[in-house]
Design a protein around this motif. Sequence first.
Motif, mmCIF file in Angstrom:
data_model
loop_
_atom_site.group_PDB
_atom_site.id
_atom_site.type_symbol
_atom_site.label_atom_id
_atom_site.label_comp_id
_atom_site.label_asym_id
_atom_site.label_seq_id
_atom_site.Cartn_x
_atom_site.Cartn_y
_atom_site.Cartn_z
ATOM 1 N N ASP A 177 0.871 -1.363 -0.106
ATOM 2 C CA ASP A 177 -0.208 0.309 0.230
ATOM 3 C C ASP A 177 1.120 1.180 0.039
ATOM 4 O O ASP A 177 0.533 2.403 -0.473
ATOM 5 C CB ASP A 177 -1.236 -0.319 1.578
ATOM 6 N N GLU A 180 1.858 1.832 -3.492
ATOM 7 C CA GLU A 180 1.446 2.092 -4.583
ATOM 8 C C GLU A 180 1.049 3.602 -4.213
ATOM 9 O O GLU A 180 0.414 4.187 -5.376
ATOM 10 C CB GLU A 180 -0.016 1.221 -4.103
ATOM 11 N N ALA A 181 1.089 4.126 -2.990
ATOM 12 C CA ALA A 181 0.455 5.660 -2.895
ATOM 13 C C ALA A 181 2.027 6.496 -3.406
ATOM 14 O O ALA A 181 1.375 7.124 -3.881
ATOM 15 C CB ALA A 181 0.383 5.773 -1.280
ATOM 16 N N VAL A 183 3.497 5.939 -6.196
ATOM 17 C CA VAL A 183 3.263 6.084 -7.352
ATOM 18 C C VAL A 183 1.767 6.794 -7.279
ATOM 19 O O VAL A 183 2.261 7.287 -8.674
ATOM 20 C CB VAL A 183 2.953 4.420 -7.607
ATOM 21 N N GLN A 184 1.335 6.473 -7.041
ATOM 22 C CA GLN A 184 -0.201 7.736 -7.211
ATOM 23 C C GLN A 184 0.093 8.964 -6.771
ATOM 24 O O GLN A 184 -0.104 9.803 -7.583
ATOM 25 C CB GLN A 184 -1.117 7.001 -6.287
ATOM 26 N N THR A 185 0.975 9.114 -5.986
ATOM 27 C CA THR A 185 1.589 10.825 -6.289
ATOM 28 C C THR A 185 2.274 10.960 -7.277
ATOM 29 O O THR A 185 2.444 12.731 -7.488
ATOM 30 C CB THR A 185 2.495 10.839 -4.363
ATOM 31 N N LYS A 187 2.345 9.652 -9.953
ATOM 32 C CA LYS A 187 1.445 9.593 -11.657
ATOM 33 C C LYS A 187 0.873 11.391 -11.759
ATOM 34 O O LYS A 187 0.661 11.911 -12.261
ATOM 35 C CB LYS A 187 0.470 9.021 -11.330
ATOM 36 N N ASP A 188 0.640 12.125 -10.028
ATOM 37 C CA ASP A 188 -0.813 13.369 -9.561
ATOM 38 C C ASP A 188 0.266 14.142 -9.718
ATOM 39 O O ASP A 188 -0.226 14.876 -10.671
ATOM 40 C CB ASP A 188 -0.943 12.908 -8.508
#
Length: 204
Positions: A177, A180-181, A183-185, A187-188
């Motif tokens: 998790d 994943e967090a 990676v998302q940050t 990407k954002d």
Amino acid sequence: MPVFNILTVDRHRLVTDGEGVTTLVALAGCPLKCEYCINSDILSGRKAVPCSPEKLLEKAMIDYCYFSATGGGVTFGGGESMLHCEAIAEFIAIKPDDVAVIVETSLNHDAEMIGSVLEGANELIIDIKSMNPEIYKKYTGRDNTLTLKWLNYILEHNLQGKCTIKVPNIPKYTTADDVEASVQTLKDMGFEKIRVFDYLIKKE
């Protein structure tokens, strides 16, 4: 005159530290104290050999035909390569146009010439550790303020297209998790080339 402190020079690497055939130059010194650092000599610099950018280019050019034919070049790693940002900037200024410069970095350093290296390098491989500041500090012993500063510099100067961001899953420190967090940050923020991998820890 800026000088590199070089630990090793590893020739004829194929698509492991950038495109094509590369020569990996391992530089001494690092501001981080990561538990799973693979080489304590990098931190101490005890075995480092000083070398000018001109002398390093002379040595690297023995493989010019490989660089030119494959789109490869010289990769600077460490340790923290940006501790040598003045010397890297000088190397970029004097190298032939068809010899790529790839820089591996955590971006956790602050010096005026870092911007020049970020703009002048052909490729940036950034080991982000974790975008969670608490995890980052627990693992490295430092906060990630400078890392975030230079990531934003990259975005402000539209350099993200030449970045590969490495997000490790670090035993005892991160979960799936957490990764994943991160990676998302990223990407954002606007980064697209993100590589997730597991740290492989040697068993005693």
